[in-house]
Write a protein that holds these residues in place. Structure first.
Motif, short mmCIF file in Angstrom:
data_model
loop_
_atom_site.label_atom_id
_atom_site.label_comp_id
_atom_site.label_asym_id
_atom_site.label_seq_id
_atom_site.Cartn_x
_atom_site.Cartn_y
_atom_site.Cartn_z
N ASP A 12 -3.04 11.20 5.32
CA ASP A 12 -3.47 10.10 6.14
C ASP A 12 -2.33 9.66 7.08
O ASP A 12 -0.91 9.42 6.63
CB ASP A 12 -3.82 8.60 5.52
CG ASP A 12 -4.32 7.67 6.23
OD1 ASP A 12 -4.12 7.78 7.52
OD2 ASP A 12 -5.20 6.77 5.96
N THR B 55 1.45 3.41 -4.03
CA THR B 55 1.14 5.01 -3.85
C THR B 55 2.18 5.85 -4.41
O THR B 55 2.32 6.66 -5.27
CB THR B 55 0.71 5.29 -2.77
OG1 THR B 55 -0.58 4.66 -2.31
CG2 THR B 55 0.38 6.80 -2.37
N ASP C 107 3.64 4.55 8.14
CA ASP C 107 3.99 3.31 7.44
C ASP C 107 4.94 3.53 6.46
O ASP C 107 5.93 2.91 6.32
CB ASP C 107 2.69 2.57 6.62
CG ASP C 107 1.76 2.05 7.65
OD1 ASP C 107 2.06 1.91 8.87
OD2 ASP C 107 0.74 1.73 7.25
N GLU D 265 -3.72 9.74 0.59
CA GLU D 265 -2.82 8.95 1.33
C GLU D 265 -1.69 9.81 2.14
O GLU D 265 -1.15 9.78 3.14
CB GLU D 265 -2.03 7.79 0.82
CG GLU D 265 -2.71 6.60 0.18
CD GLU D 265 -3.39 6.87 -1.26
OE1 GLU D 265 -3.80 6.01 -1.71
OE2 GLU D 265 -3.20 7.99 -1.61
N ASP E 130 -1.54 7.58 9.44
CA ASP E 130 -1.09 6.03 9.69
C ASP E 130 -0.57 5.69 8.35
O ASP E 130 0.74 4.89 8.54
CB ASP E 130 -2.40 5.15 9.55
CG ASP E 130 -3.14 5.16 11.11
OD1 ASP E 130 -2.62 5.88 12.01
OD2 ASP E 130 -4.05 4.26 11.28
N TRP E 131 -0.85 6.14 7.27
CA TRP E 131 -0.31 5.87 6.04
C TRP E 131 1.26 6.54 5.94
O TRP E 131 2.17 5.95 5.70
CB TRP E 131 -0.88 6.31 4.53
CG TRP E 131 -0.17 5.89 3.54
CD1 TRP E 131 -0.37 4.71 2.66
CD2 TRP E 131 0.71 6.64 2.69
NE1 TRP E 131 0.38 4.88 1.68
CE2 TRP E 131 1.02 5.77 1.51
CE3 TRP E 131 1.48 7.89 2.88
CZ2 TRP E 131 2.00 6.20 0.52
CZ3 TRP E 131 2.26 8.21 1.91
CH2 TRP E 131 2.70 7.44 0.84
N HIS F 111 0.78 -1.31 -0.09
CA HIS F 111 0.04 0.30 0.02
C HIS F 111 0.79 1.32 0.16
O HIS F 111 0.39 2.47 -0.49
CB HIS F 111 -0.86 -0.07 1.12
CG HIS F 111 -0.22 0.06 2.48
ND1 HIS F 111 0.71 -0.94 2.94
CD2 HIS F 111 -0.11 1.21 3.41
CE1 HIS F 111 1.12 -0.71 4.32
NE2 HIS F 111 0.61 0.59 4.57
N VAL F 112 2.03 1.22 0.34
CA VAL F 112 3.17 2.37 0.36
C VAL F 112 3.79 2.47 -0.91
O VAL F 112 3.86 3.30 -1.67
CB VAL F 112 3.96 2.13 1.45
CG1 VAL F 112 5.16 3.13 1.42
CG2 VAL F 112 3.39 2.25 2.83
#
Length: 392
Positions: free
Chosen positions: A166, A91, A172, A163, A168-169, A87-88
């Motif tokens: 975000d 993006t 990460d 993101e 949290d993102w 997910h990182v």
């Protein structure tokens, strides 16, 4: 190097290897080690290349056991597959592609960086083939995150990348930057020529110990070795638990993938550190020789002052035949396919579409010149030449 055309099945590869061995008059019984990149047509259990080679060697020497190794650099790169950071990375790659895929966006972004006097002048593409690129891309995007945010606002595309807002993102992302940086450091250590297999494996063992330390510190919310993550204001406990699990999974994957090196770990240690190795753990035929060696102060001094290959090459063959034989087995192993990969890069550079008349023979000669460190004696070549022209 052997040129192959058509299919590359296990049988085709074996025929090419067998033909090369026969042409160069190399005895199969002396083959000790095969190091591959782990692809299926090489490592299959029944009809693949390694199985065929093992059977052929045993025809000449039934007691022979080949040492099959999977390139340590490939293993390190494949270990990243257990990291749940898609997910990182997706993006970040999407963001880089948005900036660089269109010439206008790219020019505007570079201009913004110049005006803001940013540390970097551009963002980089990520390529799966180039193992270090992901860590470099993550670090570059992190360092330019403020400028990227401003650029997205200017072109009206900030909403396409929620993101970045975000928390949290972003945590990460910071964790991924630090972890990939540690993996890149390991990858660089594993590269290079003239490196013995026990040296390569020592780097892997050290990294596994580091992962254990990282996990322990992460559990205690200590980010000493994760400086990027440490810059974030608050890291929730649920995320530290997730990061700890990720580090533990990576440690488990390292243990699994490097099991082939673990099988010869004791043999490597006996050769690389004979004066501190426990003689009880040595093979029976080498135990007495090892004790004699450890009790000889002259040999101990020579070991400390010379390289490993020179030390064992100078050992008295009459007194230490088994120790010399074990050293030969370990010091000739290839821990990685780095030299092959480097040669392939040279080949691809020379074999371009503009050189349509380049034959296999010509390419072999070009590669020999490109990869050797020998400096030709041009003066002697001119003296021996039989086609000298006064006009040149």
């Amino acid at each position: 190097m052997e040129s192959m055309k058509g299919t590359t099945r296990g049988s085709d590869l074996y025929d090419a290897v067998s033909g090369c061995m026969q042409r160069m008059n190399l005895p199969w019984a002396k083959l000790l080690n095969v190091t591959t990149d782990g692809c299926p047509n090489l490592t299959g259990k029944n009809t693949r290349l390694l199985r065929r080679i093992q059977d052929r060697v045993r025809e000449d020497d039934p007691n022979s056991t080949l040492i099959f190794l999977h390139c340590i650099i490939h293993q390190e790169a494949l270990s990243k597959s257990v990291l749940k950071l898609d997910h990182v990375t997706k993006t970040v790659v999407k963001l880089v592609n948005f900036i660089r895929a269109r010439a206008l966006n790219h020019r505007q972004f570079i201009q913004l960086l110049e005006e803001s006097e940013a540390e970097h002048t551009d963002v980089q593409y990520h390529s799966n083939v180039r193992w270090l690129s992901l860590g470099t891309v993550l670090r570059r995007v992190w360092d330019l995150r403020d400028q990227i945010g401003v650029f997205l606002e200017n072109v009206g595309k900030a909403g396409d990348f929620p993101e970045l807002e975000d928390s949290d993102w972003m945590l990460d992302f910071a964790f991924a930057v630090d972890l990939m940086g540690h993996l890149n450091d390991l990858n660089r250590k594993l590269q290079g020529k003239d490196v013995f297999v026990h040296e390569l494996y020592s780097y892997v063992r050290a990294f596994r110990a580091k992962l254990t330390l990282f996990s322990r510190q992460m559990t205690n919310k200590s980010f000493t070795h994760f400086p990027t993550l440490a810059t974030m204001k608050h890291v929730p406990s649920r995320l530290t638990v997730k990061y700890t699990t990720t580090l533990e999974d990576l440690h488990t994957e390292f243990n699994r993938r490097f099991s082939d090196f673990g099988k010869i770990e004791k043999e490597m240690e006996m050769v690389s550190a004979p004066f501190s190795f426990d003689s009880d753990q040595a093979p029976p035929e080498a135990q007495l020789e090892l004790i004699d060696m450890q009790c000889d102060p002259t040999l101990k001094e020579k070991f400390a002052s010379s390289s490993l290959d020179r030390f064992y090459g100078a050992l008295n063959e009459g007194k230490f035949p088994n120790m010399r034989r074990h050293a030969q087995r370990m010091l000739v192993l290839f821990g990685s396919t780095y030299v092959c990969e480097q040669t392939f890069s040279v080949m691809n550079f020379n074999k371009s579409r503009y050189r349509s008349r380049l034959t296999d023979t010509h390419l072999s000669s070009v590669l020999r010149i490109s990869t050797l460190n020998t400096t030709p004696d041009f003066g002697d070549l001119v003296k021996k030449g039989d086609r000298l022209s006064c006009s040149h």
